[in-house]
Scaffold this motif. Structure first.
Motif, PDB file in Angstrom:
ATOM      1  N   GLY A  17      49.125  30.810  10.247  1.00  0.00           N
ATOM      2  CA  GLY A  17      50.304  30.951   9.407  1.00  0.00           C
ATOM      3  C   GLY A  17      51.067  32.234   9.720  1.00  0.00           C
ATOM      4  O   GLY A  17      52.288  32.212   9.956  1.00  0.00           O
ATOM      5  N   GLU A  36      46.533  43.228  10.670  1.00  0.00           N
ATOM      6  CA  GLU A  36      45.407  42.326  10.944  1.00  0.00           C
ATOM      7  C   GLU A  36      44.089  43.090  10.770  1.00  0.00           C
ATOM      8  O   GLU A  36      43.897  44.141  11.362  1.00  0.00           O
ATOM      9  CB  GLU A  36      45.527  41.759  12.368  1.00  0.00           C
ATOM     10  N   GLY A  89      39.212  23.922  17.648  1.00  0.00           N
ATOM     11  CA  GLY A  89      39.100  22.848  18.630  1.00  0.00           C
ATOM     12  C   GLY A  89      40.433  22.504  19.271  1.00  0.00           C
ATOM     13  O   GLY A  89      40.503  21.610  20.118  1.00  0.00           O
ATOM     14  N   VAL A  91      42.900  20.885  18.281  1.00  0.00           N
ATOM     15  CA  VAL A  91      43.497  19.584  17.946  1.00  0.00           C
ATOM     16  C   VAL A  91      44.714  19.871  17.077  1.00  0.00           C
ATOM     17  O   VAL A  91      44.590  20.478  16.017  1.00  0.00           O
ATOM     18  CB  VAL A  91      42.496  18.697  17.176  1.00  0.00           C
ATOM     19  N   ALA A 467      47.008  28.498   5.099  1.00  0.00           N
ATOM     20  CA  ALA A 467      46.571  27.185   4.604  1.00  0.00           C
ATOM     21  C   ALA A 467      46.493  27.113   3.083  1.00  0.00           C
ATOM     22  O   ALA A 467      46.360  26.024   2.522  1.00  0.00           O
ATOM     23  CB  ALA A 467      45.205  26.858   5.211  1.00  0.00           C
ATOM     24  N   SER A 479      46.017  22.825  11.345  1.00  0.00           N
ATOM     25  CA  SER A 479      46.780  23.933  11.953  1.00  0.00           C
ATOM     26  C   SER A 479      48.235  23.621  12.256  1.00  0.00           C
ATOM     27  O   SER A 479      49.122  24.452  12.030  1.00  0.00           O
ATOM     28  CB  SER A 479      46.109  24.391  13.254  1.00  0.00           C
TER      29      SER A 479
HETATM   30  C1  LIG Z   1      35.268  26.266  14.597  1.00  0.00           C
HETATM   31  C2  LIG Z   1      36.620  25.862  14.081  1.00  0.00           C
HETATM   32  C3  LIG Z   1      37.268  24.766  14.650  1.00  0.00           C
HETATM   33  C4  LIG Z   1      38.535  24.389  14.167  1.00  0.00           C
HETATM   34  N1  LIG Z   1      39.211  23.385  14.823  1.00  0.00           N
HETATM   35  C5  LIG Z   1      40.468  23.070  14.434  1.00  0.00           C
HETATM   36  C6  LIG Z   1      41.238  22.143  15.170  1.00  0.00           C
HETATM   37  O1  LIG Z   1      40.807  21.608  16.179  1.00  0.00           O
HETATM   38  N2  LIG Z   1      42.486  21.872  14.731  1.00  0.00           N
HETATM   39  C7  LIG Z   1      43.021  22.459  13.612  1.00  0.00           C
HETATM   40  O2  LIG Z   1      44.140  22.128  13.236  1.00  0.00           O
HETATM   41  N3  LIG Z   1      42.318  23.368  12.925  1.00  0.00           N
HETATM   42  C8  LIG Z   1      41.063  23.703  13.308  1.00  0.00           C
HETATM   43  N4  LIG Z   1      40.381  24.673  12.644  1.00  0.00           N
HETATM   44  C9  LIG Z   1      40.990  25.269  11.451  1.00  0.00           C
HETATM   45  C10 LIG Z   1      42.061  26.288  11.797  1.00  0.00           C
HETATM   46  O3  LIG Z   1      41.545  27.293  12.632  1.00  0.00           O
HETATM   47  C11 LIG Z   1      42.580  26.865  10.485  1.00  0.00           C
HETATM   48  O4  LIG Z   1      43.072  25.797   9.684  1.00  0.00           O
HETATM   49  C12 LIG Z   1      43.723  27.848  10.693  1.00  0.00           C
HETATM   50  O5  LIG Z   1      43.358  28.902  11.549  1.00  0.00           O
HETATM   51  C13 LIG Z   1      44.126  28.407   9.332  1.00  0.00           C
HETATM   52  O6  LIG Z   1      45.216  29.263   9.497  1.00  0.00           O
HETATM   53  P1  LIG Z   1      45.479  30.402   8.410  1.00  0.00           P
HETATM   54  O7  LIG Z   1      46.725  31.098   8.796  1.00  0.00           O
HETATM   55  O8  LIG Z   1      45.359  29.795   7.071  1.00  0.00           O
HETATM   56  O9  LIG Z   1      44.215  31.377   8.520  1.00  0.00           O
HETATM   57  P2  LIG Z   1      43.545  32.098   9.764  1.00  0.00           P
HETATM   58  O10 LIG Z   1      43.986  31.472  11.039  1.00  0.00           O
HETATM   59  O11 LIG Z   1      42.092  32.176   9.530  1.00  0.00           O
HETATM   60  O12 LIG Z   1      44.163  33.558   9.721  1.00  0.00           O
HETATM   61  C14 LIG Z   1      43.890  34.491   8.708  1.00  0.00           C
HETATM   62  C15 LIG Z   1      44.012  35.875   9.320  1.00  0.00           C
HETATM   63  O13 LIG Z   1      44.054  36.861   8.293  1.00  0.00           O
HETATM   64  C16 LIG Z   1      43.222  37.958   8.658  1.00  0.00           C
HETATM   65  N5  LIG Z   1      42.839  38.627   7.399  1.00  0.00           N
HETATM   66  C17 LIG Z   1      42.014  38.163   6.433  1.00  0.00           C
HETATM   67  N6  LIG Z   1      41.947  39.050   5.417  1.00  0.00           N
HETATM   68  C18 LIG Z   1      42.785  40.078   5.730  1.00  0.00           C
HETATM   69  C19 LIG Z   1      43.147  41.293   5.084  1.00  0.00           C
HETATM   70  N7  LIG Z   1      42.666  41.611   3.871  1.00  0.00           N
HETATM   71  N8  LIG Z   1      44.015  42.146   5.717  1.00  0.00           N
HETATM   72  C20 LIG Z   1      44.527  41.836   6.948  1.00  0.00           C
HETATM   73  N9  LIG Z   1      44.194  40.685   7.609  1.00  0.00           N
HETATM   74  C21 LIG Z   1      43.345  39.809   7.007  1.00  0.00           C
HETATM   75  C22 LIG Z   1      42.080  37.298   9.385  1.00  0.00           C
HETATM   76  O14 LIG Z   1      41.350  38.215  10.197  1.00  0.00           O
HETATM   77  C23 LIG Z   1      42.817  36.242  10.204  1.00  0.00           C
HETATM   78  O15 LIG Z   1      43.285  36.755  11.431  1.00  0.00           O
HETATM   79  C24 LIG Z   1      39.124  25.089  13.098  1.00  0.00           C
HETATM   80  C25 LIG Z   1      38.476  26.196  12.535  1.00  0.00           C
HETATM   81  C26 LIG Z   1      37.239  26.589  13.024  1.00  0.00           C
HETATM   82  C27 LIG Z   1      36.556  27.784  12.420  1.00  0.00           C
END
Ligand SMILES: Cc1cc2nc3c(=O)[nH]c(=O)nc-3n(C[C@H](O)[C@H](O)[C@H](O)COP(=O)(O)OP(=O)(O)OC[C@H]3O[C@@H](n4cnc5c(N)ncnc54)[C@H](O)[C@@H]3O)c2cc1C
Length: 498
Positions: A17, A36, A89, A91, A467, A479
């Protein structure tokens, strides 16, 4: 906050995001600072060693959360530049058009989204370009309309998987090429391993670092600060506008002021941050912050044919949506099926600790490894809270009936396709990979913290683009939908707030 460091836009978290939002807003020239908590993932021998990754957990965080019963567990939630996408992954599936409407499942009903698929479609197209998605939209009858084709053709099946595809077609299923964000040659050049749940150290995954952060940093007005953990958000004395954040960086606490704050720390950590920032929580007039936690009901399904060797390396190129819109017998939807990355003996050993690796090898060489995924429904009692500074995740699974039905229906087809042994194992709370829903969008401020552009109803300069905003989990990987909405919100901020 006079005299403090001040930026136009402060983005908390560089995962799917946050990084995509920053990439979308960067061309405006606004001064954007991404904070980060983690560092950039460096290449190492362990990065492609399945024993290090799965048995020794060297990339897992050194933290524990509490579950609903107060038991501590180590979550597979990754803190690096790029967030959880570093291990994903790759995807990159769109939600189906039906996912935006109310759906009746075996285990309950979802209310749908505050807008229809068509609203997000142009942003899906842009997200697919940014993440260089490889796919083909003609194979899957659930594929929603695309205004433009996928930017690149699909990742090829390996020979063993091409045969699996034929076996699935033979039992009446319609496998489709999984849309993937991957430079296959680069990935395999570094080492011949799968990519699913393996860390990407700059070797070909299209993730939030390689595509999102790096695209944003190509603009001189964007800065990334690593090892900078936001501790809380600060509000102006009138309680309305968010003033900035308090951040711990290199053992020092600092305050940074911002005109606009964009929270993207992941669905669990973003909710925890809002709840810890003020008594009763920030942006929490609805009392919904932290509630409606969803994570998908997922199982690994191993189909074993003792007469056939699966010599694939990466495996992960097929999806099956024949049970996505209905159970095939006139009943409600069950979910999505896709191949897992190849599950070799060292990976199996991480779950079956007492079995010798050589015996697991005999099994894994004859197995094809699938992933069955069903929608988890929003439930206010399924929630994230903060307990003495510690995260408590009380996940209440829902719609398990649909998931059990999906696994059963798929096992029947696998047996018919010539796999006499089919084993399944559900994923549990230690794998919160698809966490979402904890700060959801909606039309009614008494029920949802965010409006449909992810702006907090209570604080006009606060947005949440990870998310957390998802009002439903659907039954596809999240994602691409997070990325599409982040680009849509960036465009909205550029037009209305700068
Ligand atoms: C093993 C695995 C396989 C996956 N495979 C898929 C796939 O194939 N396809 C798919 O669509 N999704 C997949 N996902 C899910 C996908 O990675 C997540 O849905 C997506 O990354 C979520 O995005 P986000 O922005 O919500 O959070 P994230 O990508 O987790 O980002 C959050 C960020 O905030 C940072 N953060 C947290 N707290 C703080 C703080 N207090 N201060 C500063 N920074 C902070 C974290 O370090 C991180 O960098 C998978 C996840 C995993 C673990």
């Amino acid at each position: 906050m006079p005299g403090r460091e001040t930026v136009d836009v402060l983005v908390i978290g560089s995962g799917m995001g946050g990084a995509t939002f920053a990439a979308g807003l960067a061309p405006t020239g606004a001064r954007i600072l991404i904070l980060e908590r983690g560092e950039r993932l460096q290449d190492s021998r362990e990065a492609r060693d399945p024993r290090a990754i799965f048995q020794r957990g060297v990339f897992r965080p050194q933290e524990s959360w509490l579950d609903g019963a107060g038991q501590a567990f180590n979550p597979g939630n990754y803190y690096y530049v790029g967030g959880n996408t570093k291990l994903y992954g790759a995807v990159l599936l769109r939600y189906r058009a039906q996912d935006f409407e109310p759906i009746a499942y075996r285990g309950g009903t979802t209310a749908g989204w505050p807008f229809a698929y068509d609203e997000l479609e142009p942003w899906y197209t842009r997200a697919e370009k940014l993440y260089r998605v490889r796919g083909a939209e003609t194979f899957d009858r659930t594929e929603p309309p695309h205004s433009e084709p996928y930017p690149f053709g699909p990742v090829p099946d390996e020979p063993a998987i091409a045969k699996v595809r034929e076996r699935m077609i033979g039992v009446g299923l319609n496998p489709f090429p999984l849309p993937l964000g991957l430079d296959l040659d680069r990935w395999l050049k570094r080492a011949k391993t799968p990519w699913d749940a393996f860390p990407d150290t700059g070797c070909g995954k299209m993730d939030a670092e390689s595509c999102g952060v790096n695209e944003a940093l190509a603009h001189p007005n964007v800065e990334l600060r690593t090892n900078a953990r936001v501790e809380r958000l600060l509000v102006e004395p009138d309680g309305k506008r968010v003033a900035g954040v308090e951040v711990s960086a290199n053992s020092e606490r600092q305050t940074i002021a911002a005109k606009i704050v964009v929270l993207a720390a992941g669905a669990v950590n973003s909710a925890a941050l809002l709840l810890s920032s003020r008594e009763g929580g920030l942006a929490n007039r609805s009392d919904a912050v932290g509630r409606h936690f969803m994570n998908h009901n997922c199982s690994a399904v191993l189909a074993i044919d003792p007469t056939t060797i699966n010599d694939s390396i990466y495996q992960k190129t097929l999806g099956i949506n024949d049970f996505y819109l209905g159970d095939g017998r006139g009943g409600p939807p069950l979910g999505n099926i896709q191949l897992l990355g190849r599950v070799t003996a060292p990976i199996l050993k991480s779950s079956l600790r007492r079995a010798p690796e050589w015996a697991l090898g005999l099994m894994s060489r004859r197995a094809v490894d699938w992933y069955a995924m069903s929608e988890d429904l929003p439930n206010p009692a399924s929630r994230v809270t903060v307990d003495g500074g510690r995260i408590r995740l009380d996940w209440k699974r829902s719609n398990w009936e649909a998931h059990a039905g999906l696994v059963k229906a798929f096992k029947e087809r696998l047996r018919a396709a010539g796999y006499p042994i089919v084993l399944s194992q559900p994923f549990d709370r230690r794998t919160p990979s698809h966490q979402c829903g904890t700060i959801r969008i909606g039309l009614d401020p008494s029920k949802a913290p965010l409006d449909p552009f992810c702006r907090a109803f209570d604080h006009p300069n606060l947005f949440v683009v990870d998310a957390s905003f998802l009002p439903t989990s659907a039954a596809v990987n999240p994602s691409l939908t997070i990325a599409a909405q982040a680009l849509r919100v960036a465009d909205h901020v550029a037009k209305n707030d700068l």
